[in-house]
Design an enzyme around this catalytic site. Structure first.
Site: not given
Ligand code: IMP
Length: 429
Positions: A13, A16, A40-41, A225, A338
């Site tokens: 988050d 990116k 989530g982009h 991630q 900002d």
């Molecule tokens: P999983 O990837 O769904 O198995 O989640 C494992 C951990 O990674 C959890 O703490 C999620 O909140 C975190 N996580 C997975 N994908 C993202 C992302 O794109 N952004 C932020 N945290 C993520």
């Protein structure tokens, strides 16, 4: 043969999507190399806001080719939803513009059901996963019983593998988790349709990217991630199940080791995390609300994938320096400067303390972070709204001092700073 690799330098988050969008203007291929629709982009283009989970966000630029590499776990249902969303926004999605690796793995409703059941069974020690089936899909891959996209090219084989997989999942749901079972014929129906529709997009993307690089095309490898969620080098076990780091781009795209032009680490100027796990510089109460926002703006700190409020804290430079080392970062893109406007003071974590000792580097990586107390340095804030600033010289002196402090503590030069969600709200250094 210019490869550029972009990674998140924190717990995901970092913004990116916005930096990928920017770099995609100059790239020919945008290739994702890890993860799945847990990512989530968010990309803001004028009044349009795109929230993508799987499709490389660079596809929004009409001249690019997007690649989903072998390192991913692909949920076809999400992919087709994104196809619809993008097409409605006038973006062309064709097998010429989007290529999926034949060796990428597939996420099924079975993986999602298991993810949720496993999390529930973990109780208080749950990981806080996104519930997208990531862990179970990569488990199947590593147990060498996964379903790869290439299986979709042969409906008979695909049907057999999917039936066997769903039967096994149902057995686990029934016997281990006492959870509701899946309707196998309904899932089969849905997924056989996906197989038919996805077949034209499945390709040998390793060869495609190799040839593109030989022709001098620019490939932007997009990590999902963040570094601290890496399966090996993150805050294990509170991590995701794939390799999120820059070196993973080679294996996750099927490319040999070769020179890389840039390794761009994206980091917010504060720190956020969703899900469980240690977070030494975390803040709560009013300070947290100030950094998080109230959820009324799309860029407030609420998960793009799950909508969960993110945990927030001050920038942790010990972890940033660690991310710089394990990725080989050549530059930093700072986001959300900002958001700090208006604060009296800004804190930054500079070292850790445990048992009377001070650490500037983590003795055993970040897996035992809960043992440490962070040491902070306090810097003066600035009051000016900087969202219209476009050059370094226009930034308030206190903002410049903070950016210089980040460079000094991380050991990596800052190349760009975002001052708002819009494409144009960026300062290049
Ligand atoms: P999983 O990837 O769904 O198995 O989640 C494992 C951990 O990674 C959890 O703490 C999620 O909140 C975190 N996580 C997975 N994908 C993202 C992302 O794109 N952004 C932020 N945290 C993520």
């Amino acid at each position: 043969m210019p490869i550029q690799i972009l990674v998140g330098a924190q717990w995901g988050d970092e913004g990116k999507g916005r930096i990928v969008d920017l770099l995609s203007a100059q790239a020919d291929y945008i290739a994702r190399y890890n993860g799945g629709d847990n990512a989530g982009h968010t990309v803001t283009v004028g009044s349009q806001i795109f929230k993508l989970h799987l499709t490389p966000s660079g596809i929004i630029h009409p001249h690019t080719t997007a690649v989903i590499g072998n390192g991913l776990a692909v949920n076809p249902a999400t992919l087709f939803q994104e196809f619809d969303l993008l097409r409605k926004a006038g973006i062309e999605i064709t097998p010429q513009r989007l290529k999926l690796s034949h060796a990428a793995h597939m996420i099924t409703p079975g993986h999602r059901a298991l993810d949720k059941a496993e999390e529930q069974a973990r109780g208080k020690s749950s990981i806080g996963t996104t519930g997208r089936g990531i862990g179970p899909a990569y488990t199947d891959k590593n147990r060498r019983q996964g379903i790869r996209l290439e299986d979709m090219l042969n409906p008979a084989v695909f049907g057999q593998k999917l039936t066997a997989h769903l039967a096994q999942v149902n057995q686990s749901l029934r016997e281990t988790f006492n959870a509701p079972e899946l309707d196998i014929p309904a899932v089969m129906n849905e997924y056989l349709t996906y197989a038919h529709n996805l077949a034209p997009y499945i390709d040998e993307t390793s060869l495609l990217l190799h040839q593109a690089l030989q022709q001098g095309k620019t490939v932007l490898a997009e990590g999902a991630q963040g570094s601290l969620l890496d399966l090996d080098h993150g805050t294990y076990p509170y991590v995701t199940s794939s390799t999120t780091l820059a070196p993973g781009a080679f294996a996750g795209l099927g490319l040999g080791i070769q020179p890389v032009e840039r390794v761009i680490g994206v980091t917010k100027v504060f720190q956020t995390r969703v899900g469980s796990g240690p977070f030494p510089s975390e803040v709560s109460g009013a300070a947290a609300e100030r950094l998080r926002g109230h959820g009324n703006k799309p860029w407030d700190e609420y998960g793009t994938t799950t909508g969960r409020p993110r945990r927030v804290g001050w920038l942790d430079a010990v972890l940033l320096r660690y991310a710089a080392r394990i990725n080989g970062l050549t530059e930093l893109a700072l986001t959300k400067l900002d958001v700090l406007s208006g604060l009296e003071t800004i804190r930054i974590g500079t070292a850790y303390q445990a048992d009377g000792q001070t650490y500037h580097d983590l003795p055993l990586g970040p897996s035992d972070l809960s043992l440490f107390t962070p040491l902070f340095e306090e810097l003066p804030g600035w009051q000016e709204d900087i969202s219209q600033v476009r050059t370094w010289s226009e930034l308030p002196p206190a903002a410049k001092t903070y950016v210089k402090k980040i460079e000094q503590l991380s050991g990596v030069p800052v190349s760009m700073i975002s001052v708002g969600p819009e494409r144009s709200q960026i300062v290049f250094l």
